[in-house]
Motif scaffolding. Structure first.
Motif, mmCIF file in Angstrom:
data_model
loop_
_atom_site.group_PDB
_atom_site.id
_atom_site.type_symbol
_atom_site.label_atom_id
_atom_site.label_comp_id
_atom_site.label_asym_id
_atom_site.label_seq_id
_atom_site.Cartn_x
_atom_site.Cartn_y
_atom_site.Cartn_z
ATOM 1 N N ALA A 88 18.706 62.188 33.166
ATOM 2 C CA ALA A 88 16.692 62.275 33.025
ATOM 3 C C ALA A 88 16.844 64.155 32.995
ATOM 4 O O ALA A 88 15.630 64.227 32.514
ATOM 5 N N ASN A 89 17.384 64.695 34.449
ATOM 6 C CA ASN A 89 16.824 66.177 34.738
ATOM 7 C C ASN A 89 17.677 66.661 33.813
ATOM 8 O O ASN A 89 18.044 68.174 34.067
ATOM 9 N N ALA A 90 18.864 66.595 32.994
ATOM 10 C CA ALA A 90 19.342 67.336 32.386
ATOM 11 C C ALA A 90 19.333 68.148 30.848
ATOM 12 O O ALA A 90 17.986 67.198 30.697
ATOM 13 N N PRO A 91 18.930 69.404 30.248
ATOM 14 C CA PRO A 91 18.359 70.142 29.650
ATOM 15 C C PRO A 91 18.869 69.006 28.426
ATOM 16 O O PRO A 91 19.656 68.308 27.888
ATOM 17 N N HIS A 92 18.109 69.393 27.676
ATOM 18 C CA HIS A 92 17.225 68.239 26.565
ATOM 19 C C HIS A 92 17.985 68.933 25.157
ATOM 20 O O HIS A 92 17.178 68.643 23.981
ATOM 21 N N ASP A 93 18.988 68.999 25.035
ATOM 22 C CA ASP A 93 20.176 69.771 23.816
ATOM 23 C C ASP A 93 21.185 68.888 23.271
ATOM 24 O O ASP A 93 21.635 69.696 22.404
ATOM 25 N N GLY A 94 21.081 67.696 23.875
ATOM 26 C CA GLY A 94 22.100 66.986 23.154
ATOM 27 C C GLY A 94 23.720 66.750 23.520
ATOM 28 O O GLY A 94 24.642 66.634 22.820
ATOM 29 N N TYR A 95 24.030 67.358 24.963
ATOM 30 C CA TYR A 95 24.815 68.125 25.238
ATOM 31 C C TYR A 95 25.427 67.166 26.384
ATOM 32 O O TYR A 95 26.458 67.577 27.575
ATOM 33 N N LEU A 255 23.672 38.459 28.876
ATOM 34 C CA LEU A 255 24.278 39.206 28.258
ATOM 35 C C LEU A 255 24.566 40.226 28.765
ATOM 36 O O LEU A 255 23.340 41.009 28.932
ATOM 37 N N ALA A 256 25.385 40.649 29.004
ATOM 38 C CA ALA A 256 25.847 41.774 30.308
ATOM 39 C C ALA A 256 26.267 42.992 28.210
ATOM 40 O O ALA A 256 26.714 42.574 27.356
ATOM 41 N N TRP A 257 24.835 43.710 28.677
ATOM 42 C CA TRP A 257 25.620 45.217 27.520
ATOM 43 C C TRP A 257 25.027 46.500 27.866
ATOM 44 O O TRP A 257 24.702 46.199 28.644
ATOM 45 N N HIS A 258 25.822 47.438 27.102
ATOM 46 C CA HIS A 258 25.915 48.601 26.799
ATOM 47 C C HIS A 258 25.600 49.812 26.268
ATOM 48 O O HIS A 258 25.237 48.913 24.931
ATOM 49 N N GLY A 259 24.733 50.672 26.121
ATOM 50 C CA GLY A 259 24.110 51.483 25.076
ATOM 51 C C GLY A 259 24.163 52.756 25.720
ATOM 52 O O GLY A 259 24.595 53.016 26.791
ATOM 53 N N ILE A 260 23.260 53.772 24.992
ATOM 54 C CA ILE A 260 23.944 55.234 25.408
ATOM 55 C C ILE A 260 22.450 55.605 25.368
ATOM 56 O O ILE A 260 21.626 55.918 24.294
ATOM 57 N N LEU A 261 22.054 56.198 25.572
ATOM 58 C CA LEU A 261 20.688 57.285 25.379
ATOM 59 C C LEU A 261 21.183 58.918 25.984
ATOM 60 O O LEU A 261 21.686 59.925 26.404
ATOM 61 N N ALA A 262 20.046 59.947 25.694
ATOM 62 C CA ALA A 262 20.081 61.375 26.075
ATOM 63 C C ALA A 262 18.669 61.581 27.295
ATOM 64 O O ALA A 262 17.543 60.761 26.853
ATOM 65 N N PRO A 263 18.563 62.510 27.021
ATOM 66 C CA PRO A 263 17.368 63.056 27.700
ATOM 67 C C PRO A 263 16.735 63.088 26.685
ATOM 68 O O PRO A 263 16.376 63.705 25.520
ATOM 69 N N ALA A 264 14.858 62.751 27.333
ATOM 70 C CA ALA A 264 13.679 62.723 26.584
ATOM 71 C C ALA A 264 14.028 64.141 26.176
ATOM 72 O O ALA A 264 14.455 64.849 26.719
#
Length: 329
Positions: A88-95, A255-264
């Motif tokens: 959540a606190n990482a740079p919002h640059d996609g990395y 159901l147990a589910w899994h997903g992928i997010l990026a920082p805001a």
């Protein structure tokens, strides 16, 4: 006042120009993306389902993007909070990206979060989902869901079910089952799914909602008896096992589910590119086979669909946690 009105078109034009410039900048960033390794945070220790899904996706994204996707396990802290806060606190640059699971929807009702589970992230895609299986120790005289419920109603509070801990998927799936069936089965939390499984096999607690991957070997060996799976449809891993829904409780699903997010505030063009590559990775037969071996099925979604799914799941588990009075000490 006339002077103010005369400035409005200028201000509007400036806003449009700035918006267009920002969009162009985002698009240019996406064209060059990625130009260095990407960190994929898995907020749980190695070896669990989150880790399995994350590593499968990391491997295939590395191939598709041409840059290494480096797995970063951040297992300390309940419910994956530590790793999620780092993302959540990482740079919002996609990395920096984050693997999430059902815990992301449950945590707001169990803990005081150091981040907003909605506002702190940009949804990329749902990856996979899979059911739990309701199992009992063979010494328990129950060969079906109805048999189990009959026993539970005859002796309210005396029958026990084990879980990996308060707030775990095993726990909340069990509480949802109890609420729908209207029975009192005592929850016994353990420090992890392994110790809980050992206890049920040993015959101390008699019931458990556990992952199919963890449980299938013990079902096949006769150490545990499978009564039902928690998906709406039967699992291809255990097609002979009925669902809870077809066992008398239509609509039951956990159901147990899994997903992928990026920082805001990650640029939309980068989120779009990630979604496209994740979708292609999920369509790969090898990816599907690897996840089926873990009793999971690939899902896939648009970022917008995943956002709606997260909102819905948070509301569902809020209701379950409140009705079952689930708290973390």
């Amino acid at each position: 006042m006339p002077k103010l009105h005369s400035t409005l078109p200028t201000i509007a034009g400036l806003v449009l120009a700035l918006t267009a410039a920002a969009t162009a900048q985002d698009n240019n960033a996406a064209k060059d993306y990625p130009n260095k390794p990407i960190r994929l945070i898995i907020p749980f220790p190695p070896g669990g389902s989150n880790d399995v899904v994350g590593r499968v996706i990391a491997t295939h994204l590395s191939d598709r993007l041409g840059k290494q996707v480096v797995v970063d396990n951040r297992g300390a802290g309940a419910g994956g909070l530590v790793g999620s806060e780092v993302a959540a606190n990482a740079p919002h640059d996609g990395y920096t990206l984050l693997i999430i699971s059902l815990a992301h929807a449950v945590n707001p009702w169990l803990y005081k979060l150091p981040y907003d589970p909605i506002k702190a992230f940009e949804p990329v895609a749902i990856l996979a989902s899979g059911p739990n299986v309701l199992v009992v120790n063979p010494t328990l005289p129950a060969n079906s869901v109805q048999d189990l419920l009959k026993l539970a109603k005859e002796k309210p509070g005396q029958l026990q079910y084990a879980s990996a801990g308060v707030g775990s998927f095993q726990h909340l799936g069990g509480e949802l089952f109890k609420l729908m069936a209207g029975v009192n089965i005592l929850h016994v939390p353990f420090k992890g799914g392994g110790p809980a499984m050992i206890d049920v096999i040993g015959g101390h607690t008699k019931v458990m909602f556990s992952s199919l991957v963890q449980t299938t070997p013990h079902i096949k060996s006769g150490k545990l008896r499978a009564l039902a799976v928690t998906s709406l449809e039967r699992s291809p891993v255990a097609p002979e096992v009925p669902t809870v829904a077809e066992s008398g409780y239509p609509g039951f699903e956990a159901l147990a589910w899994h997903g992928i997010l990026a920082p805001a505030r990650t640029p939309p063009a980068i989120v779009k590119k990630l979604n496209e590559e994740v979708t292609k990775a999920l369509g790969d037969p090898e990816t599907r086979a690897l996840l089926v071996n873990q009793a999971m099925q690939t899902v896939g979604s648009t970022p917008e669909e995943f956002a709606a799914f997260i909102h819905k799941d948070i509301a569902i588990w809020k209701a379950v946690a409140a009705a079952a009075n689930v708290t973390v000490e």
